[in-house]
Design a protein around this motif. Structure first.
Motif, PDB file in Angstrom:
ATOM      1  N   ARG A 118      44.460  52.620  30.410  1.00  0.00           N
ATOM      2  CA  ARG A 118      43.673  53.186  29.298  1.00  0.00           C
ATOM      3  C   ARG A 118      44.384  53.026  27.954  1.00  0.00           C
ATOM      4  N   TYR A 119      45.677  52.731  27.984  1.00  0.00           N
ATOM      5  CA  TYR A 119      46.482  52.626  26.769  1.00  0.00           C
ATOM      6  C   TYR A 119      46.340  51.252  26.111  1.00  0.00           C
ATOM      7  N   PHE A 120      46.375  50.202  26.920  1.00  0.00           N
ATOM      8  CA  PHE A 120      46.466  48.852  26.367  1.00  0.00           C
ATOM      9  C   PHE A 120      45.186  48.277  25.760  1.00  0.00           C
ATOM     10  N   PRO A 121      43.979  48.731  26.132  1.00  0.00           N
ATOM     11  CA  PRO A 121      42.799  48.185  25.443  1.00  0.00           C
ATOM     12  C   PRO A 121      42.835  48.391  23.927  1.00  0.00           C
ATOM     13  N   SER A 122      43.520  49.415  23.443  1.00  0.00           N
ATOM     14  CA  SER A 122      43.593  49.638  21.993  1.00  0.00           C
ATOM     15  C   SER A 122      44.342  48.494  21.288  1.00  0.00           C
ATOM     16  N   PHE A 123      45.092  47.695  22.050  1.00  0.00           N
ATOM     17  CA  PHE A 123      45.787  46.529  21.490  1.00  0.00           C
ATOM     18  C   PHE A 123      44.984  45.246  21.702  1.00  0.00           C
ATOM     19  N   GLY A 124      43.808  45.368  22.331  1.00  0.00           N
ATOM     20  CA  GLY A 124      42.977  44.188  22.574  1.00  0.00           C
ATOM     21  C   GLY A 124      43.119  43.602  23.971  1.00  0.00           C
ATOM     22  N   PHE A 125      43.766  44.320  24.888  1.00  0.00           N
ATOM     23  CA  PHE A 125      43.887  43.842  26.264  1.00  0.00           C
ATOM     24  C   PHE A 125      42.649  44.224  27.068  1.00  0.00           C
ATOM     25  N   THR A 126      42.237  43.326  27.959  1.00  0.00           N
ATOM     26  CA  THR A 126      41.132  43.617  28.873  1.00  0.00           C
ATOM     27  C   THR A 126      41.597  43.347  30.299  1.00  0.00           C
ATOM     28  N   THR A 127      41.039  44.092  31.237  1.00  0.00           N
ATOM     29  CA  THR A 127      41.400  43.916  32.649  1.00  0.00           C
ATOM     30  C   THR A 127      40.777  42.638  33.177  1.00  0.00           C
ATOM     31  N   ILE A 128      41.570  41.874  33.909  1.00  0.00           N
ATOM     32  CA  ILE A 128      41.073  40.652  34.539  1.00  0.00           C
ATOM     33  C   ILE A 128      41.348  40.739  36.037  1.00  0.00           C
ATOM     34  N   ASP A 129      40.756  39.831  36.784  1.00  0.00           N
ATOM     35  CA  ASP A 129      41.008  39.716  38.213  1.00  0.00           C
ATOM     36  C   ASP A 129      42.427  39.212  38.418  1.00  0.00           C
ATOM     37  N   ARG A 130      43.121  39.768  39.374  1.00  0.00           N
ATOM     38  CA  ARG A 130      44.492  39.329  39.669  1.00  0.00           C
ATOM     39  C   ARG A 130      44.568  37.820  39.885  1.00  0.00           C
ATOM     40  N   ALA A 131      43.584  37.282  40.568  1.00  0.00           N
ATOM     41  CA  ALA A 131      43.569  35.845  40.887  1.00  0.00           C
ATOM     42  C   ALA A 131      43.342  34.983  39.650  1.00  0.00           C
ATOM     43  N   ASP A 132      42.854  35.572  38.556  1.00  0.00           N
ATOM     44  CA  ASP A 132      42.561  34.797  37.350  1.00  0.00           C
ATOM     45  C   ASP A 132      43.769  34.614  36.431  1.00  0.00           C
ATOM     46  N   ALA A 133      44.877  35.254  36.746  1.00  0.00           N
ATOM     47  CA  ALA A 133      46.079  35.053  35.930  1.00  0.00           C
ATOM     48  C   ALA A 133      46.585  33.633  36.163  1.00  0.00           C
ATOM     49  N   PRO A 134      47.080  32.973  35.112  1.00  0.00           N
ATOM     50  CA  PRO A 134      47.551  31.602  35.287  1.00  0.00           C
ATOM     51  C   PRO A 134      48.773  31.533  36.209  1.00  0.00           C
ATOM     52  N   TYR A 143      55.354  39.731  38.619  1.00  0.00           N
ATOM     53  CA  TYR A 143      54.017  39.529  39.169  1.00  0.00           C
ATOM     54  C   TYR A 143      54.059  39.391  40.683  1.00  0.00           C
ATOM     55  N   SER A 144      55.001  38.573  41.171  1.00  0.00           N
ATOM     56  CA  SER A 144      54.951  38.234  42.582  1.00  0.00           C
ATOM     57  C   SER A 144      55.441  39.317  43.512  1.00  0.00           C
ATOM     58  N   PHE A 145      56.485  40.079  43.111  1.00  0.00           N
ATOM     59  CA  PHE A 145      56.899  41.095  44.077  1.00  0.00           C
ATOM     60  C   PHE A 145      57.375  42.407  43.475  1.00  0.00           C
ATOM     61  N   ALA A 151      48.594  46.958  41.094  1.00  0.00           N
ATOM     62  CA  ALA A 151      48.671  47.004  39.627  1.00  0.00           C
ATOM     63  C   ALA A 151      47.497  46.247  39.023  1.00  0.00           C
ATOM     64  N   ARG A 152      46.990  46.785  37.915  1.00  0.00           N
ATOM     65  CA  ARG A 152      45.930  46.084  37.185  1.00  0.00           C
ATOM     66  C   ARG A 152      46.567  44.979  36.347  1.00  0.00           C
ATOM     67  N   VAL A 153      45.869  43.864  36.257  1.00  0.00           N
ATOM     68  CA  VAL A 153      46.313  42.765  35.414  1.00  0.00           C
ATOM     69  C   VAL A 153      45.433  42.794  34.164  1.00  0.00           C
ATOM     70  N   MET A 154      46.085  42.732  32.997  1.00  0.00           N
ATOM     71  CA  MET A 154      45.342  42.759  31.745  1.00  0.00           C
ATOM     72  C   MET A 154      45.773  41.560  30.902  1.00  0.00           C
ATOM     73  N   LYS A 155      44.848  41.093  30.044  1.00  0.00           N
ATOM     74  CA  LYS A 155      45.101  39.905  29.224  1.00  0.00           C
ATOM     75  C   LYS A 155      44.659  40.146  27.798  1.00  0.00           C
ATOM     76  N   LYS A 156      45.409  39.560  26.882  1.00  0.00           N
ATOM     77  CA  LYS A 156      45.022  39.514  25.476  1.00  0.00           C
ATOM     78  C   LYS A 156      45.139  38.062  25.042  1.00  0.00           C
ATOM     79  N   ALA A 157      44.043  37.492  24.543  1.00  0.00           N
ATOM     80  CA  ALA A 157      44.098  36.135  23.990  1.00  0.00           C
ATOM     81  C   ALA A 157      44.725  36.235  22.604  1.00  0.00           C
ATOM     82  N   LEU A 158      45.633  35.331  22.279  1.00  0.00           N
ATOM     83  CA  LEU A 158      46.326  35.388  21.003  1.00  0.00           C
ATOM     84  C   LEU A 158      45.762  34.347  20.035  1.00  0.00           C
TER      85      LEU A 158
END
Length: 162
Positions: A118-134, A143-145, A151-158
């Motif tokens: 709930r904290y990171f969306p204020s910086f422009g992060f959105t939740t993505i599918d774990r499998a969608d991370a590059p 990430y791997s272990f 854990a939720r994976v979140m992304k911000k396009a820069l």
């Protein structure tokens, strides 16, 4: 008047911590702060050049890291000492790391969280599918272990993103 009454209060307020790039000498204090906040230490030493710290006097009171993986980066290890929470220290650190990532031409900034979705969306992060991370992000220790598979994976396009 009101201004003269307010002045003594302002003089006694604790100054905001200053932000600076982490140095190798900071590693022990950073690891101690992360441990107190139950955050993983895996990969911290290697990613240290991308870390920022908040200092109050000689004490490190906050940390945020940037682990660079090719065109993408992982925002990791965001922690603030209990006495300094809710004072904008974490926000200042995260904003500084985002600016650093943009200045390096990073395309996507990712993070993993079990507690702060709930904290990171204020910086422009959105939740993505774990499998969608590059793949470069999925290859990191965190990430791997180190981070829970829940854990939720979140992304911000820069700004540097194509």
């Amino acid at each position: 008047g009101v201004q003269t009454c307010a002045l003594p209060i302002l003089l006694h307020m604790t100054p905001k911590p200053s932000l600076r790039a982490a140095t190798p000498a900071d590693l022990g204090a950073i690891e101690a702060l992360l441990t107190r906040n139950e955050l993983p230490l895996d990969g911290v030493r290697d990613a240290l050049p991308g870390f920022m710290v908040a200092t109050a006097g000689d004490d490190i009171v906050g940390v945020a890291g940037l682990e660079i993986c090719c065109d993408n980066a992982l925002l990791r290890s965001v922690a603030v000492a209990p006495d300094w929470r809710s004072r904008g220290v974490g926000r200042d650190l995260v904003n500084r790391v985002i600016v650093n990532a943009e200045s390096r031409g990073i395309h996507g900034l990712y993070l993993l969280t079990t507690t702060a979705e709930r904290y990171f969306p204020s910086f422009g992060f959105t939740t993505i599918d774990r499998a969608d991370a590059p793949a470069d992000i999925q290859a990191t220790d965190e990430y791997s272990f180190a981070c829970s598979k829940t854990a939720r994976v979140m992304k911000k396009a820069l700004a540097g993103a194509a």
